[in-house]
Write a protein that holds these residues in place. Structure first.
Motif, PDB file in Angstrom:
ATOM      1  N   LEU A 244      36.089 -41.127 105.170  1.00  0.00           N
ATOM      2  CA  LEU A 244      35.330 -41.679 106.188  1.00  0.00           C
ATOM      3  C   LEU A 244      35.127 -40.236 107.285  1.00  0.00           C
ATOM      4  O   LEU A 244      34.214 -40.144 107.819  1.00  0.00           O
ATOM      5  CB  LEU A 244      35.939 -42.631 106.881  1.00  0.00           C
ATOM      6  CG  LEU A 244      35.263 -43.340 108.068  1.00  0.00           C
ATOM      7  CD1 LEU A 244      33.772 -43.684 107.908  1.00  0.00           C
ATOM      8  CD2 LEU A 244      36.113 -44.410 108.439  1.00  0.00           C
ATOM      9  N   GLY A 245      36.240 -39.397 107.484  1.00  0.00           N
ATOM     10  CA  GLY A 245      36.202 -38.421 108.365  1.00  0.00           C
ATOM     11  C   GLY A 245      35.119 -37.321 107.857  1.00  0.00           C
ATOM     12  O   GLY A 245      34.575 -36.593 108.675  1.00  0.00           O
ATOM     13  N   PHE A 251      35.561 -33.502 110.127  1.00  0.00           N
ATOM     14  CA  PHE A 251      36.328 -32.314 109.455  1.00  0.00           C
ATOM     15  C   PHE A 251      35.753 -32.044 107.833  1.00  0.00           C
ATOM     16  O   PHE A 251      35.169 -32.890 107.536  1.00  0.00           O
ATOM     17  CB  PHE A 251      37.668 -32.426 109.630  1.00  0.00           C
ATOM     18  CG  PHE A 251      38.115 -33.451 108.634  1.00  0.00           C
ATOM     19  CD1 PHE A 251      38.789 -32.980 107.599  1.00  0.00           C
ATOM     20  CD2 PHE A 251      38.153 -34.731 108.810  1.00  0.00           C
ATOM     21  CE1 PHE A 251      39.535 -33.810 106.516  1.00  0.00           C
ATOM     22  CE2 PHE A 251      38.890 -35.657 107.798  1.00  0.00           C
ATOM     23  CZ  PHE A 251      39.203 -35.216 106.571  1.00  0.00           C
ATOM     24  N   THR A 252      36.135 -30.947 107.562  1.00  0.00           N
ATOM     25  CA  THR A 252      35.897 -30.590 106.413  1.00  0.00           C
ATOM     26  C   THR A 252      37.045 -29.807 105.858  1.00  0.00           C
ATOM     27  O   THR A 252      37.652 -29.066 106.508  1.00  0.00           O
ATOM     28  CB  THR A 252      34.484 -30.052 105.869  1.00  0.00           C
ATOM     29  OG1 THR A 252      34.350 -29.787 104.723  1.00  0.00           O
ATOM     30  CG2 THR A 252      34.483 -28.560 106.686  1.00  0.00           C
ATOM     31  N   GLU A 371      51.914 -32.154  98.505  1.00  0.00           N
ATOM     32  CA  GLU A 371      52.088 -33.116  99.750  1.00  0.00           C
ATOM     33  C   GLU A 371      51.034 -33.213 100.546  1.00  0.00           C
ATOM     34  O   GLU A 371      50.907 -34.157 101.580  1.00  0.00           O
ATOM     35  CB  GLU A 371      53.381 -32.794 100.631  1.00  0.00           C
ATOM     36  CG  GLU A 371      54.908 -32.888  99.877  1.00  0.00           C
ATOM     37  CD  GLU A 371      54.963 -34.248  99.571  1.00  0.00           C
ATOM     38  OE1 GLU A 371      54.756 -35.084 100.741  1.00  0.00           O
ATOM     39  OE2 GLU A 371      55.575 -34.830  98.706  1.00  0.00           O
ATOM     40  N   MET A 372      50.109 -32.340 100.385  1.00  0.00           N
ATOM     41  CA  MET A 372      49.078 -32.064 101.783  1.00  0.00           C
ATOM     42  C   MET A 372      47.886 -33.136 101.451  1.00  0.00           C
ATOM     43  O   MET A 372      47.611 -33.313 100.170  1.00  0.00           O
ATOM     44  CB  MET A 372      48.408 -30.711 101.634  1.00  0.00           C
ATOM     45  CG  MET A 372      49.371 -29.765 102.280  1.00  0.00           C
ATOM     46  SD  MET A 372      48.808 -28.148 102.502  1.00  0.00           S
ATOM     47  CE  MET A 372      48.946 -27.635 100.648  1.00  0.00           C
ATOM     48  N   HIS A 373      47.385 -33.742 102.564  1.00  0.00           N
ATOM     49  CA  HIS A 373      46.244 -34.773 102.333  1.00  0.00           C
ATOM     50  C   HIS A 373      45.400 -34.762 103.443  1.00  0.00           C
ATOM     51  O   HIS A 373      46.029 -35.003 104.762  1.00  0.00           O
ATOM     52  CB  HIS A 373      46.963 -36.149 102.154  1.00  0.00           C
ATOM     53  CG  HIS A 373      46.042 -37.078 102.172  1.00  0.00           C
ATOM     54  ND1 HIS A 373      45.173 -37.443 101.075  1.00  0.00           N
ATOM     55  CD2 HIS A 373      45.818 -38.200 102.940  1.00  0.00           C
ATOM     56  CE1 HIS A 373      44.306 -38.523 101.587  1.00  0.00           C
ATOM     57  NE2 HIS A 373      44.700 -38.893 102.597  1.00  0.00           N
ATOM     58  N   GLY A 374      44.249 -34.460 103.397  1.00  0.00           N
ATOM     59  CA  GLY A 374      43.316 -34.509 104.557  1.00  0.00           C
ATOM     60  C   GLY A 374      43.767 -33.883 105.849  1.00  0.00           C
ATOM     61  O   GLY A 374      44.450 -32.782 105.910  1.00  0.00           O
ATOM     62  N   LEU A 375      44.010 -34.742 107.144  1.00  0.00           N
ATOM     63  CA  LEU A 375      44.422 -34.126 108.204  1.00  0.00           C
ATOM     64  C   LEU A 375      46.182 -34.544 108.474  1.00  0.00           C
ATOM     65  O   LEU A 375      46.516 -34.104 109.335  1.00  0.00           O
ATOM     66  CB  LEU A 375      43.723 -35.001 109.293  1.00  0.00           C
ATOM     67  CG  LEU A 375      42.258 -34.378 109.415  1.00  0.00           C
ATOM     68  CD1 LEU A 375      41.385 -34.974 110.773  1.00  0.00           C
ATOM     69  CD2 LEU A 375      42.068 -32.828 109.543  1.00  0.00           C
ATOM     70  N   ALA A 530      43.616 -38.569 112.281  1.00  0.00           N
ATOM     71  CA  ALA A 530      43.522 -39.153 110.916  1.00  0.00           C
ATOM     72  C   ALA A 530      43.832 -40.928 110.861  1.00  0.00           C
ATOM     73  O   ALA A 530      43.316 -41.649 110.485  1.00  0.00           O
ATOM     74  CB  ALA A 530      44.378 -38.594 110.003  1.00  0.00           C
ATOM     75  N   TRP A 531      44.848 -40.756 111.904  1.00  0.00           N
ATOM     76  CA  TRP A 531      45.620 -42.263 112.253  1.00  0.00           C
ATOM     77  C   TRP A 531      44.340 -43.256 112.854  1.00  0.00           C
ATOM     78  O   TRP A 531      44.073 -44.306 112.357  1.00  0.00           O
ATOM     79  CB  TRP A 531      46.629 -42.268 113.062  1.00  0.00           C
ATOM     80  CG  TRP A 531      47.228 -43.489 113.145  1.00  0.00           C
ATOM     81  CD1 TRP A 531      47.560 -44.677 112.715  1.00  0.00           C
ATOM     82  CD2 TRP A 531      48.300 -43.484 114.194  1.00  0.00           C
ATOM     83  NE1 TRP A 531      48.213 -45.570 113.361  1.00  0.00           N
ATOM     84  CE2 TRP A 531      48.882 -44.852 114.210  1.00  0.00           C
ATOM     85  CE3 TRP A 531      49.101 -42.692 115.218  1.00  0.00           C
ATOM     86  CZ2 TRP A 531      49.902 -45.627 115.015  1.00  0.00           C
ATOM     87  CZ3 TRP A 531      49.794 -43.278 115.897  1.00  0.00           C
ATOM     88  CH2 TRP A 531      50.343 -44.461 116.115  1.00  0.00           C
TER      89      TRP A 531
END
Length: 654
Positions: A244-245, A251-252, A371-375, A530-531
């Motif tokens: 959605l972001g 963001f990208t 472990e990394m994901h989006g923001l 993100a939250w």
């Protein structure tokens, strides 16, 4: 023997009985629904023989342990189906999890088409109704058994067990898996299941090990429950900030820039800017903080004093060769040691404390790629960081103040009901991970416990989650997929002042070590964004929206008036745009709705003549015609008070 059931009734049997036999003896319906048993409080397999007096609870899908046995059986069906279709795949592990199950395979990646084929094969296996039979082997025989079946990961698991172990297996037809159970009696009771996704996973969660392919699935005891769950999954996907972001142009990410290094686009930057200005004004003007600005990097000498070099180097970006360069720098993973030297820049007396330092800190942490994901988990991020240097007698009240500030921030953002509190403690079994002795740790943990109890905050205690220098309160929240992340942290530090030779002069002229509180007021801005994307499904409270109002002239004849409306709003610091395209007004309204804007102002001849605007909102639809000044006062009040429109908020949560 006497068997005491859950309802307190007692059944007597003259000979040993399995849990499954007793379930059917109670009733045929219970026998067919049984997934596992609970004997004297311990979860056991349905095949377990009972030969003495005990308490017995028959577990069905309604019980968490019964549900886990049901889904664990489904994971074995998945493994058999994959081996049937992809014989070269090697089995790793396949447990049940909170919302379903997964199985890891050493295999080529699985496509959605592959998952569809696997589902069909699983249906065949379930329809066959193969019985699951349990058998055991001595450890050496078990190793040979799995070597003969060419399952190296199973062999490794068995070799990790003690030499005198007896190893259990479950078979269903020709398929056999290493497993402790419990399981259903056969595959037939699995009524409804779905393979939901596949992804990469590391063997045993270690990035130095083999890369495996994980297939996720879920299973229910009826199709209606499965369909309801799948609808929820679809909603999760639509709320996923990573999807959605990007769609909302917040963001990208770009491969050539790097993983975990997101680009905040103008709209996302605007939102973080609003939060940052709010937090800075709040801390500086209302909570007595002094703002600092410190370097983004430092020599290794600094981190050696703090202990980060010994305890945290793997999580840092080091600039230079640690072994050969005379001066090695590292990007900062935290701000605390920098602010200690702000404190040390001048001598402090007991009257100067507490010193509350705050900084909008950009930090760098070398997160694992898996472990990394989006923001939510990135390698560069910005936090509302602060450190309070206090006298020991001030510690409790200042710690309470940090909790109060965090709670206020959560309430303002509308997320206070979504968090859980955790007392993160040291692990006395691994003392080498920490500095300080047991007495200090036990005392400070008890101090935090007393504060949380006094404030009536419900919390859990997590062993081994403390920082290396002190226990902390972690305020956590779950993303749309149920993964928990820490949003706000408040740490009690009675040790690092010694490391940095920090002191204040007390009323007797003696030098005394202060205590330190490490805290965030709102946490990481990127993670909070993100939250909020997921919380509100992109329909943010008006004060946070990057575009709060869009003015829609019904034709180009009224563009001049539309621009004057926008000018009046901008003068009151409202974020407003004008849609001056030569499109029909209905089309403009639909687009504004898709963009999740709080307000649209339609203007035409009548509005221009009367100095009014026709208001359409995301909250109430057509709100009618209002004088422009009235609307400006209305939205400015909503923004200034950071109001959350509850009528829409409830709708968002459905």
């Amino acid at each position: 023997m006497k068997i005491t059931l859950k309802d307190g009734s007692v059944r007597e049997y003259s000979e040993a009985m399995t849990v499954n036999d007793i379930a059917f003896d109670i009733s045929g319906g219970l026998g067919r629904a049984a997934c596992a048993g609970e004997v004297d409080g311990e979860v056991v397999d349905l095949r377990t023989t009972i030969d003495k007096d005990c308490t017995l609870n028959i577990l069905t899908f309604k019980d968490e342990a019964g549900k886990a046995a049901y889904r664990h059986t489904a994971s074995h069906v998945l493994a058999e189906a994959v081996k049937n279709l992809f014989p070269e795949a090697k089995l790793a592990i396949g447990p049940s999890i909170d919302d379903g199950f997964y199985y890891d395979f050493d295999s080529e990646p699985f496509s959605r088409e592959d998952l569809d084929k696997i589902e069909k094969e699983m249906k065949k296996i379930i329809k066959s109704g193969a019985r699951l039979e349990r058998f055991t082997l001595p450890r050496e025989d078990a190793i040979k058994y799995m070597e003969d079946r060419n399952e190296p990961y199973k062999v490794e698991l068995i070799k990790d067990l003690p030499e005198d172990s007896t190893i259990s297996f479950y078979s269903q037809g020709e398929f056999v898996d290493l497993c402790a159970g419990p399981h259903l009696m056969s595959t037939k009771p699995i009524k409804a299941f779905k393979l939901t996704s596949s992804s990469m996973a590391y063997w045993r969660g270690d990035s130095d090990n083999a890369r495996l392919q994980r297939i996720y699935g879920t299973a229910f005891d009826n199709k209606d429950a499965l369909n309801e769950y799948l609808e929820m999954l679809e909603d999760q996907k639509n709320r996923d900030h990573n999807k959605l972001g990007r769609e909302m142009e917040l963001f990208t990410t770009v491969d050539v820039i790097g993983q975990g290094l997101p680009l905040l686009l103008p709209k996302g930057t605007k939102m973080i800017q609003k939060m940052q200005r709010w937090i800075e004004d709040l801390e500086d003007n209302e909570w007595g903080y002094m703002r600092t600005k410190t370097p983004l990097m430092a020599k290794s000498d600094l981190y050696k004093i703090s202990g980060h070099w010994d305890h945290y180097t793997d999580g840092m970006f080091v600039l230079g060769d640690k072994e050969n360069d005379k001066e090695v720098l590292a990007l900062r993973p935290m701000t605390c040691p920098f602010q200690y030297y702000v404190y040390k820049a001048s001598q402090k007396s007991y009257r100067d404390l507490p010193c509350r330092y705050s900084e909008t800190s950009t930090l760098f942490r070398n997160e694992d790629s898996g472990e990394m994901h989006g923001l939510t988990r990135v390698r560069q991020f910005t936090i509302s960081e602060g450190h309070l240097i206090v006298r020991p007698d001030q510690m409790v009240e200042e710690f309470k103040g940090c909790l109060a500030l965090a709670k206020y921030c959560l309430e303002t953002l509308g997320v206070e009901e979504d968090v859980t509190y955790h007392l993160s403690k040291w692990d006395p079994e691994n003392k080498e991970k920490y500095i300080g002795d047991a007495d200090v740790w036990n005392e400070t943990e008890q101090d935090i416990r007393n504060i949380l109890d006094e404030l009536g905050i419900n919390y859990t205690e997590d062993v081994g989650e403390a920082a290396f220098y002190g226990p902390k309160v972690d305020i956590n929240a779950k993303n749309v997929y149920g993964k928990e992340d820490t949003m706000i942290t408040i740490q009690w530090d009675a040790l690092l002042a010694e490391q940095f030779d920090m002191y204040y002069v007390d009323q007797n002229g003696e030098k005394v070590r202060p205590y330190i509180i490490h805290r965030t007021s709102m946490g990481c801005y990127e993670r909070t964004l993100a939250w909020l994307i997921e919380k509100y499904a992109g329909k943010f409270p008006t004060w946070l929206c990057p575009e709060q109002v869009r003015v829609l002239p019904i034709s180009e004849k009224y563009e001049e008036y539309a621009q004057s409306v926008a000018k009046a709003l901008k003068e009151r610091h409202v974020d407003v745009t004008v849609d001056s395209r030569s499109e029909k007004i209905g089309y403009k309204i639909r687009e504004a709705r898709l963009d999740k804007l709080p307000y649209m102002l339609v203007v035409g001849q009548q509005e221009e003549e009367d100095g009014t605007v026709s208001v359409r909102s995301r909250f109430a639809g057509d709100e009618g015609v209002k004088p422009l000044d009235d609307f400006i006062n209305q939205i400015c009040k909503e923004i200034d008070t950071k109001e959350i429109r509850k009528e829409e908020f409830k709708e968002n949560q459905k």
